[in-house]
Design an enzyme around this catalytic site. Sequence first.
Site, PDB file in Angstrom:
ATOM      1  N   ARG A 121       0.867  -1.369   0.061  1.00  0.00           N
ATOM      2  CA  ARG A 121      -0.158   0.068   0.162  1.00  0.00           C
ATOM      3  C   ARG A 121       0.886   1.170   0.055  1.00  0.00           C
ATOM      4  O   ARG A 121       2.027   1.358   0.209  1.00  0.00           O
ATOM      5  CB  ARG A 121      -0.747  -0.243   1.202  1.00  0.00           C
ATOM      6  CG  ARG A 121      -2.108  -0.938   1.190  1.00  0.00           C
ATOM      7  CD  ARG A 121      -3.004  -1.128   2.479  1.00  0.00           C
ATOM      8  NE  ARG A 121      -3.601   0.269   2.573  1.00  0.00           N
ATOM      9  CZ  ARG A 121      -3.530   0.779   3.550  1.00  0.00           C
ATOM     10  NH1 ARG A 121      -2.991   0.532   4.702  1.00  0.00           N
ATOM     11  NH2 ARG A 121      -4.096   2.045   3.758  1.00  0.00           N
ATOM     12  N   LYS A 186       2.964  -7.512  12.098  1.00  0.00           N
ATOM     13  CA  LYS A 186       2.219  -7.737  10.835  1.00  0.00           C
ATOM     14  C   LYS A 186       2.378  -9.159  10.154  1.00  0.00           C
ATOM     15  O   LYS A 186       3.635  -9.309  10.033  1.00  0.00           O
ATOM     16  CB  LYS A 186       2.862  -6.726   9.830  1.00  0.00           C
ATOM     17  CG  LYS A 186       1.822  -6.757   8.342  1.00  0.00           C
ATOM     18  CD  LYS A 186       1.991  -5.349   7.908  1.00  0.00           C
ATOM     19  CE  LYS A 186       1.342  -5.457   6.625  1.00  0.00           C
ATOM     20  NZ  LYS A 186       0.990  -4.078   5.883  1.00  0.00           N
ATOM     21  N   ARG A 319      -1.053   4.381  14.170  1.00  0.00           N
ATOM     22  CA  ARG A 319      -0.128   3.431  15.067  1.00  0.00           C
ATOM     23  C   ARG A 319      -0.277   3.849  16.560  1.00  0.00           C
ATOM     24  O   ARG A 319      -0.858   4.484  17.051  1.00  0.00           O
ATOM     25  CB  ARG A 319       1.155   3.946  14.684  1.00  0.00           C
ATOM     26  CG  ARG A 319       1.651   3.771  13.320  1.00  0.00           C
ATOM     27  CD  ARG A 319       3.286   3.529  13.247  1.00  0.00           C
ATOM     28  NE  ARG A 319       3.511   3.605  11.679  1.00  0.00           N
ATOM     29  CZ  ARG A 319       3.706   2.361  11.139  1.00  0.00           C
ATOM     30  NH1 ARG A 319       3.566   1.278  11.814  1.00  0.00           N
ATOM     31  NH2 ARG A 319       3.972   2.325   9.780  1.00  0.00           N
TER      32      ARG A 319
HETATM   33  C1  BTN Z   1       0.327  -4.037   2.456  1.00  0.00           C
HETATM   34  O1  BTN Z   1       1.284  -2.822   2.037  1.00  0.00           O
HETATM   35  O2  BTN Z   1       0.188  -4.091   3.537  1.00  0.00           O
HETATM   36  C2  BTN Z   1      -0.157  -4.462   1.046  1.00  0.00           C
HETATM   37  C3  BTN Z   1       0.596  -5.783   0.680  1.00  0.00           C
HETATM   38  C4  BTN Z   1       0.071  -6.574  -0.416  1.00  0.00           C
HETATM   39  C5  BTN Z   1       0.990  -7.528  -0.996  1.00  0.00           C
HETATM   40  C6  BTN Z   1       0.292  -8.434  -1.961  1.00  0.00           C
HETATM   41  S1  BTN Z   1       1.525  -9.833  -2.533  1.00  0.00           S
HETATM   42  C7  BTN Z   1       0.281 -10.244  -3.607  1.00  0.00           C
HETATM   43  C8  BTN Z   1      -0.017  -9.158  -4.322  1.00  0.00           C
HETATM   44  N1  BTN Z   1       0.814  -8.660  -5.403  1.00  0.00           N
HETATM   45  C9  BTN Z   1       1.534  -7.426  -4.927  1.00  0.00           C
HETATM   46  O3  BTN Z   1       2.436  -6.940  -5.756  1.00  0.00           O
HETATM   47  N2  BTN Z   1       1.261  -7.178  -3.783  1.00  0.00           N
HETATM   48  C10 BTN Z   1      -0.067  -7.691  -3.207  1.00  0.00           C
END
Ligand code: BTN
Length: 322
Positions: A121, A186, A319
């Site tokens: 994100r 996380k 946070r």
């Molecule tokens: C976050 O920042 O918390 C979200 C992470 C999301 C990661 C997943 S892995 C599968 C999919 N492909 C990506 O490039 N990102 C999501």
Amino acid sequence: MRKEKALLSILSDGEWHSGEDLAQTLGVSRTAVWKQLNRLMDDGVSVERLRGKGYRLTDSIDLLDGDVIASRLATTVRDALHLDVFDTIDSTNAYLMQGRERPDKTVRACVADRQEQGRGRRGRAWSSPPGENVYLSLALRLQGGFAALEGLSLVVGVAVVRALDKLGLGRARLKWPNDVLVDARKLAGILIELQGELEGAARVIIGIGINVHMSDSERVVDQPWISLDRAEPRVAWVRNEVIAEVINETLSVLDVFERNGFDALRDQWQSLDALYGQALRTEPDGDEGIGAGIDHTGAYRLDTGDGEKTLRAGEISIRRQV
Ligand code: BTN
């Protein structure tokens, strides 16, 4: 790695296999088996050799397998879904963003052993080493346009927690909007991307990353993390099973979401809220208050002591106060 994949798949049971048996099963010569084993070892796979017994993997290996994933999907899900499995990809979300719909299927799914440009994100990178974690994306159309998608990312979080609960991890919780935490660390992240029209059916790409076997050395992150192996060592975590269960639960939750809206899942989200009653601070605004759950749109409520502040996904992160 193509040819070696079949060999690796045989060895992944951790048992001894003679060179002769391997050659016969793979339909190649013993010399070819020996060459493939050497290439695997060059790639860092640790293979043990013993005279009279043959070969076996020193460390257990958790391979992705599309057939195994499919066999664990609910029948209705399996019929509706087209699944692509990759060794390496830039990003499973990016792949489905570019990809076309399949007329015969309502859902597309993509998993990869590793991502070279995993997306998190807010433009952050998502660390995606090979062999360790789940990188899964789903693409589907949801009725009602973008406006009806409020709360979507929250309900996907509910689905991930439910899936993990079924597999033996009962204490995963959600940090608004959709991080999955265990013991305030996380475990998984969700990235939703949208395509299509403002009204009518929107195409959503749901990306889910779950830390499964991840080791210390693999992770460059700005926050405490945990993996399934560490959170619940009594379960032998298998990526194919995690992927199938997460797909099953996500499609089941989305069905309720599409038919009955976010309100139908709100109480479930609230019961998993890791921040409820906690002293919080928003970023980048620096508002402080006590976590008070979500409203009927999925926005987070912060009790500032001087009234209530409502936080919307994408604008502010929360946070714990230190
Ligand atoms: C976050 O920042 O918390 C979200 C992470 C999301 C990661 C997943 S892995 C599968 C999919 N492909 C990506 O490039 N990102 C999501």
